[in-house]
Scaffold this motif. Structure first.
Motif, PDB file in Angstrom:
ATOM      1  N   THR A   2       0.844  -1.195   0.000  1.00  0.00           N
ATOM      2  CA  THR A   2       0.000   0.000   0.000  1.00  0.00           C
ATOM      3  C   THR A   2       0.878   1.242   0.000  1.00  0.00           C
ATOM      4  N   THR A   3       0.674   2.075  -1.001  1.00  0.00           N
ATOM      5  CA  THR A   3       1.410   3.334  -1.099  1.00  0.00           C
ATOM      6  C   THR A   3       0.470   4.479  -0.808  1.00  0.00           C
ATOM      7  N   ALA A   4       0.804   5.262   0.203  1.00  0.00           N
ATOM      8  CA  ALA A   4      -0.010   6.412   0.590  1.00  0.00           C
ATOM      9  C   ALA A   4       0.721   7.700   0.247  1.00  0.00           C
ATOM     10  N   ARG A  38      -4.077  12.706  -6.224  1.00  0.00           N
ATOM     11  CA  ARG A  38      -4.932  11.553  -6.516  1.00  0.00           C
ATOM     12  C   ARG A  38      -4.663  10.985  -7.906  1.00  0.00           C
ATOM     13  N   ASP A  44      -2.099   4.490  -3.845  1.00  0.00           N
ATOM     14  CA  ASP A  44      -3.342   3.802  -3.488  1.00  0.00           C
ATOM     15  C   ASP A  44      -4.316   4.688  -2.729  1.00  0.00           C
ATOM     16  N   CYS A  45      -3.792   5.623  -1.939  1.00  0.00           N
ATOM     17  CA  CYS A  45      -4.670   6.536  -1.203  1.00  0.00           C
ATOM     18  C   CYS A  45      -3.935   7.833  -0.933  1.00  0.00           C
TER      19      CYS A  45
END
Length: 239
Positions: A2-4, A38, A44-45
């Motif tokens: 997961t990449t934030a 975005r 991802d978020c």
């Protein structure tokens, strides 16, 4: 994995209070930044990491309005705020962007992320040394490195500016995304002073309006046709 993308944001700028809520082309500066984030390939978020004070409620509402996750933490310990925000969304990797860069380029940010993954680096950026306009800066780092930095960093400067410990500590695998360099690094596309806002206010009406996301090439084309714009905040380049 997961990449934030975590964007630090608050109203309390000492040089230009409330700058991220100023409007350009009908949208707040913060909305421009979050919308661009975005669109970053590989993210991802997007999290708006603001402060747990009522004065920052306006920031949280704006971030929620544009569909962004909001995390609220401490004001001065921005490094700790990043760690806690990353943990809250289960991030394995973090892309750091600041909220005063309304021209942040999704493609360039995506290339920094890709470079970090392809090389196995712990830390990747695009400004070691500077080779892009100031205002396109971003940093990617692993969650492990972020946690280590948050546990080890002691100086107030490292706690406030997030990545200083990661940039300076020996033994960390770091990579840099090379850019065109040359005269391009003289461009100032960040919002810290009134003159910076005057620059953006002159530029944005000549760019494709939201929801379009003008590229760096499109911005440069407008500036090439209006060479006087760069002089508006030129004396702030070293700031």
């Amino acid at each position: 994995m997961t990449t934030a993308c975590i964007v630090q944001a608050r109203m309390g700028s000492t040089r230009l209070p409330g700058k991220i809520m100023r409007r350009l082309a009908g949208e707040t500066v913060l909305a421009h930044v979050l919308r661009r984030c975005r669109a970053i390939p590989g993210v991802d978020c997007v999290v708006c990491a603001t402060v747990a004070q009522t004065s920052e409620d306006i920031v949280a509402r704006e971030a929620e309005r544009v569909g962004t996750i909001v995390f609220r933490g401490t004001e001065r310990d921005v490094l700790g705020r990043y760690r806690d925000a990353a943990r809250a969304v289960g991030a394995d990797r973090v892309l750091r962007v600041t909220s005063d860069c309304p021209l942040i380029d999704p493609q360039i940010c995506g290339e920094v992320l890709a470079l970090c993954g392809e090389t196995g680096a712990e830390f990747a950026t695009n400004n070691m040394p500077p080779c892009w306009p100031h205002g396109l800066d971003c940093e990617a780092f692993t969650m492990d490195l972020l946690a280590r930095a948050a546990a080890a960093a002691r100086s107030p400067d490292h706690r406030e500016h997030v990545s200083g410990w990661m940039r300076e500590t020996p033994g960390i695998r770091r990579v840099n995304l090379a850019g065109p360099g040359g005269r391009l690094v003289e461009h100032r596309w960040t919002l810290d002073y009134a003159e910076d806002f005057e620059f953006f206010a002159a530029l944005f009406p000549l760019l494709p309006p939201p929801p379009a996301i003008p590229t760096t090439a499109e911005v440069l084309a407008v500036l090439a046709a209006h060479r006087d714009f760069a002089s508006i905040n030129a004396h702030r380049r070293a700031a």
